[in-house]
Design a protein around this motif. Sequence first.
Motif, PDB file in Angstrom:
ATOM      1  N   PRO A  83       0.797  -1.202   0.000  1.00 55.66           N
ATOM      2  CA  PRO A  83       0.000   0.000   0.000  1.00 55.66           C
ATOM      3  C   PRO A  83       0.841   1.269   0.000  1.00 55.66           C
ATOM      4  O   PRO A  83       0.466   2.259  -0.575  1.00 55.66           O
ATOM      5  CB  PRO A  83      -0.814  -0.093   1.289  1.00 55.66           C
ATOM      6  CG  PRO A  83      -0.567  -1.423   1.858  1.00 55.66           C
ATOM      7  CD  PRO A  83       0.570  -2.052   1.132  1.00 55.66           C
ATOM      8  N   ALA A  84       1.985   1.241   0.652  1.00 52.67           N
ATOM      9  CA  ALA A  84       2.776   2.449   0.760  1.00 52.67           C
ATOM     10  C   ALA A  84       3.811   2.570  -0.341  1.00 52.67           C
ATOM     11  O   ALA A  84       4.470   3.588  -0.444  1.00 52.67           O
ATOM     12  CB  ALA A  84       3.468   2.480   2.127  1.00 52.67           C
ATOM     13  N   GLY A  85       4.014   1.511  -1.149  1.00 51.47           N
ATOM     14  CA  GLY A  85       5.056   1.546  -2.168  1.00 51.47           C
ATOM     15  C   GLY A  85       6.408   1.806  -1.547  1.00 51.47           C
ATOM     16  O   GLY A  85       7.078   2.756  -1.866  1.00 51.47           O
ATOM     17  N   SER A  86       6.796   0.961  -0.606  1.00 53.67           N
ATOM     18  CA  SER A  86       7.934   1.203   0.263  1.00 53.67           C
ATOM     19  C   SER A  86       9.251   1.416  -0.445  1.00 53.67           C
ATOM     20  O   SER A  86      10.090   2.152   0.031  1.00 53.67           O
ATOM     21  CB  SER A  86       8.068   0.048   1.254  1.00 53.67           C
ATOM     22  OG  SER A  86       8.329  -1.150   0.551  1.00 53.67           O
ATOM     23  N   GLY A  87       9.479   0.738  -1.583  1.00 54.01           N
ATOM     24  CA  GLY A  87      10.723   0.936  -2.292  1.00 54.01           C
ATOM     25  C   GLY A  87      11.898   0.229  -1.649  1.00 54.01           C
ATOM     26  O   GLY A  87      13.036   0.553  -1.912  1.00 54.01           O
ATOM     27  N   HIS A  88      11.653  -0.734  -0.775  1.00 52.56           N
ATOM     28  CA  HIS A  88      12.746  -1.485  -0.164  1.00 52.56           C
ATOM     29  C   HIS A  88      13.126  -2.649  -1.058  1.00 52.56           C
ATOM     30  O   HIS A  88      12.422  -3.017  -1.976  1.00 52.56           O
ATOM     31  CB  HIS A  88      12.335  -2.001   1.215  1.00 52.56           C
ATOM     32  CG  HIS A  88      12.092  -0.892   2.189  1.00 52.56           C
ATOM     33  ND1 HIS A  88      13.066  -0.004   2.553  1.00 52.56           N
ATOM     34  CD2 HIS A  88      10.986  -0.518   2.845  1.00 52.56           C
ATOM     35  CE1 HIS A  88      12.570   0.869   3.409  1.00 52.56           C
ATOM     36  NE2 HIS A  88      11.308   0.580   3.602  1.00 52.56           N
ATOM     37  N   ALA A 106      -5.700 -12.929   2.058  1.00 53.75           N
ATOM     38  CA  ALA A 106      -6.779 -12.596   2.987  1.00 53.75           C
ATOM     39  C   ALA A 106      -7.945 -11.930   2.264  1.00 53.75           C
ATOM     40  O   ALA A 106      -7.757 -11.246   1.259  1.00 53.75           O
ATOM     41  CB  ALA A 106      -6.250 -11.666   4.079  1.00 53.75           C
ATOM     42  N   PRO A 107      -9.151 -12.104   2.814  1.00 53.02           N
ATOM     43  CA  PRO A 107     -10.288 -11.369   2.252  1.00 53.02           C
ATOM     44  C   PRO A 107     -10.106  -9.864   2.478  1.00 53.02           C
ATOM     45  O   PRO A 107      -9.328  -9.448   3.335  1.00 53.02           O
ATOM     46  CB  PRO A 107     -11.492 -11.888   3.057  1.00 53.02           C
ATOM     47  CG  PRO A 107     -10.994 -12.917   3.975  1.00 53.02           C
ATOM     48  CD  PRO A 107      -9.513 -12.983   3.894  1.00 53.02           C
ATOM     49  N   ASP A 112      -8.014  -4.952   5.167  1.00 55.70           N
ATOM     50  CA  ASP A 112      -8.273  -3.620   5.721  1.00 55.70           C
ATOM     51  C   ASP A 112      -7.898  -3.569   7.197  1.00 55.70           C
ATOM     52  O   ASP A 112      -7.299  -2.602   7.672  1.00 55.70           O
ATOM     53  CB  ASP A 112      -9.742  -3.237   5.543  1.00 55.70           C
ATOM     54  CG  ASP A 112     -10.106  -2.977   4.088  1.00 55.70           C
ATOM     55  OD1 ASP A 112      -9.184  -2.789   3.259  1.00 55.70           O
ATOM     56  OD2 ASP A 112     -11.316  -2.978   3.778  1.00 55.70           O
ATOM     57  N   GLU A 113      -8.244  -4.633   7.919  1.00 51.84           N
ATOM     58  CA  GLU A 113      -7.907  -4.703   9.336  1.00 51.84           C
ATOM     59  C   GLU A 113      -6.392  -4.730   9.534  1.00 51.84           C
ATOM     60  O   GLU A 113      -5.852  -4.036  10.401  1.00 51.84           O
ATOM     61  CB  GLU A 113      -8.537  -5.951   9.950  1.00 51.84           C
ATOM     62  CG  GLU A 113      -8.261  -6.128  11.423  1.00 51.84           C
ATOM     63  CD  GLU A 113      -8.867  -7.417  11.964  1.00 51.84           C
ATOM     64  OE1 GLU A 113      -8.569  -7.744  13.121  1.00 51.84           O
ATOM     65  OE2 GLU A 113      -9.602  -8.100  11.234  1.00 51.84           O
ATOM     66  N   MET A 114      -5.692  -5.487   8.707  1.00 47.09           N
ATOM     67  CA  MET A 114      -4.229  -5.565   8.793  1.00 47.09           C
ATOM     68  C   MET A 114      -3.594  -4.207   8.479  1.00 47.09           C
ATOM     69  O   MET A 114      -2.625  -3.806   9.136  1.00 47.09           O
ATOM     70  CB  MET A 114      -3.693  -6.650   7.851  1.00 47.09           C
ATOM     71  CG  MET A 114      -4.091  -8.052   8.272  1.00 47.09           C
ATOM     72  SD  MET A 114      -3.759  -9.300   7.010  1.00 47.09           S
ATOM     73  CE  MET A 114      -2.021  -9.599   7.300  1.00 47.09           C
ATOM     74  N   LEU A 115      -4.145  -3.495   7.495  1.00 44.66           N
ATOM     75  CA  LEU A 115      -3.630  -2.168   7.159  1.00 44.66           C
ATOM     76  C   LEU A 115      -3.861  -1.173   8.287  1.00 44.66           C
ATOM     77  O   LEU A 115      -2.990  -0.350   8.588  1.00 44.66           O
ATOM     78  CB  LEU A 115      -4.263  -1.658   5.870  1.00 44.66           C
ATOM     79  CG  LEU A 115      -3.749  -2.293   4.581  1.00 44.66           C
ATOM     80  CD1 LEU A 115      -4.586  -1.837   3.397  1.00 44.66           C
ATOM     81  CD2 LEU A 115      -2.286  -1.962   4.372  1.00 44.66           C
ATOM     82  N   ARG A 116      -5.038  -1.233   8.907  1.00 47.43           N
ATOM     83  CA  ARG A 116      -5.307  -0.339  10.041  1.00 47.43           C
ATOM     84  C   ARG A 116      -4.317  -0.604  11.175  1.00 47.43           C
ATOM     85  O   ARG A 116      -3.779   0.331  11.776  1.00 47.43           O
ATOM     86  CB  ARG A 116      -6.743  -0.518  10.546  1.00 47.43           C
ATOM     87  CG  ARG A 116      -7.780   0.204   9.717  1.00 47.43           C
ATOM     88  CD  ARG A 116      -9.126   0.265  10.404  1.00 47.43           C
ATOM     89  NE  ARG A 116      -9.669  -1.036  10.745  1.00 47.43           N
ATOM     90  CZ  ARG A 116     -10.351  -1.819   9.930  1.00 47.43           C
ATOM     91  NH1 ARG A 116     -10.586  -1.437   8.697  1.00 47.43           N
ATOM     92  NH2 ARG A 116     -10.804  -2.992  10.329  1.00 47.43           N
TER      93      ARG A 116
END
Length: 134
Positions: A83-88, A106-107, A112-116
């Motif tokens: 989601p953040a496009g980390s670039g690592h 994951a569904p 969404d829960e993992m991102l939060r």
Amino acid sequence: MKDMVQFGIRIRRLRQQHNYSLRELGERSGVSYSFINSIENNRFNPSRETVISLADALNASDKNELLLLAGFAPTEDDSIESPAGSGHGEVDDPEVSLFFKDFKNAPKERRDEMLRFWNFIKDQQQARKPDSRQ
């Protein structure tokens, strides 16, 4: 998504496309021919290093697809839809690899829960003073 049956089929197909015997692929990859046979017949699951060795020996342009089929994180940033496009760089840590695999499979509600949760941890880390202890 981990799909060892498809992984074994793909390895066999690539090996046959290159007209390699099991022994020849074994010599080129450094993986024993009996283990390659077991992978192709879905009797054993390879390690990440084995998948990479086989892909390199087969000149597989879809190395990341093979890694995903075997349940490992891809080797390149742009293959991981973060989601953040980390670039690592490369993801070698098995726990991180497992996280990406779980996230991808994951569904939507769970993602969404993992991102939060991830954003919460990130915010807590940024708010923490450099001298403070966790």
